[in-house]
Write an enzyme that holds these catalytic residues in place. Structure first.
Site, short mmCIF file in Angstrom:
data_model
loop_
_atom_site.label_atom_id
_atom_site.label_comp_id
_atom_site.label_asym_id
_atom_site.label_seq_id
_atom_site.Cartn_x
_atom_site.Cartn_y
_atom_site.Cartn_z
N GLU A 1 7.22 11.10 2.75
CA GLU A 1 7.47 12.52 2.49
C GLU A 1 6.64 13.39 3.43
O GLU A 1 7.12 14.37 3.97
CB GLU A 1 7.13 12.82 1.03
CG GLU A 1 7.55 14.20 0.60
CD GLU A 1 7.34 14.45 -0.88
OE1 GLU A 1 7.51 15.60 -1.30
OE2 GLU A 1 7.00 13.50 -1.60
N ARG B 1 3.50 -3.70 -5.92
CA ARG B 1 4.04 -4.27 -7.17
C ARG B 1 5.18 -5.24 -6.90
O ARG B 1 5.47 -6.09 -7.75
CB ARG B 1 4.42 -3.14 -8.13
CG ARG B 1 3.18 -2.43 -8.69
CD ARG B 1 3.51 -1.22 -9.54
NE ARG B 1 4.13 -0.16 -8.77
CZ ARG B 1 3.46 0.79 -8.13
NH1 ARG B 1 2.14 0.81 -8.17
NH2 ARG B 1 4.09 1.72 -7.46
#
Length: 179
Positions: free
Chosen positions: A99, A62
């Site tokens: 993560e 994005r």
């Protein structure tokens, strides 16, 4: 439609996406609205008015939408930082932690010149891993980071603190506490 007075008013929240417990901040609704999109681009640029910016660097994916619009507004070039294996010419790469695992981003090795002033943009700042990797790539090519601009900051995840600890100016249009 309810009255929209800030960029945050254009962002919708999707509960439990991409998995349970996540509150996904969806900026596609902001991008789809011409007034909201224009407001976001103007506000992302505002703190850098009068600053020299030679190139705008957008982080996949994005950040490409925002970076392209900002580069157009400034009449400057746009440089993508992409996931490994997506750029066609010679690249340099930077690993970073996710993560669960790690990822790699790349930039063309001739995309920036030493001394060029760069604004790095993306839609969301979470842990700061992608942004930090993008910054390191730019700096390895000799560019100087003017700042990083984001639509959304998730301060509880520590990205802003991480980038500021690197000496980077961070600008975000809104923030959401929690995940």
């Amino acid at each position: 439609m309810p009255k929209t007075t800030s960029v945050k008013d254009y962002i919708r929240t999707i509960v439990d996406f991409p998995h349970e417990g996540i509150m996904f901040r969806d900026v596609t609704t902001l991008f789809a609205d011409p007034r909201g999109f224009r407001m976001a681009i103007d506000q992302l640029l505002h703190p850098y008015a009068g600053e020299r910016i030679d190139k705008v660097v957008g982080l996949e994916a994005r950040g490409f939408i925002l970076g392209g619009a900002i580069a157009h507004q400034l009449s400057r070039g746009f440089v993508p930082v992409r996931k490994k294996g997506k750029l066609p010419a010679a690249t340099i790469a930077e690993d970073y932690q996710l993560e669960y695992g790690e990822a790699v981003v790349e930039i063309h090795d001739d995309a920036l010149s030493p001394g060029e002033k760069v604004l790095v943009v993306d839609d969301l700042l979470a842990t700061g891993g992608t942004a930090a990797a993008g910054i390191k790539l730019c700096e390895r090519l000799g560019a100087e980071i003017v700042g990083c601009a984001f639509i959304v900051d998730l301060p509880d995840l520590g990205g802003r603190k991480r980038l500021e600890a690197m000496g980077i100016d961070v600008h975000a249009l809104c923030d959401y506490s929690g995940h």
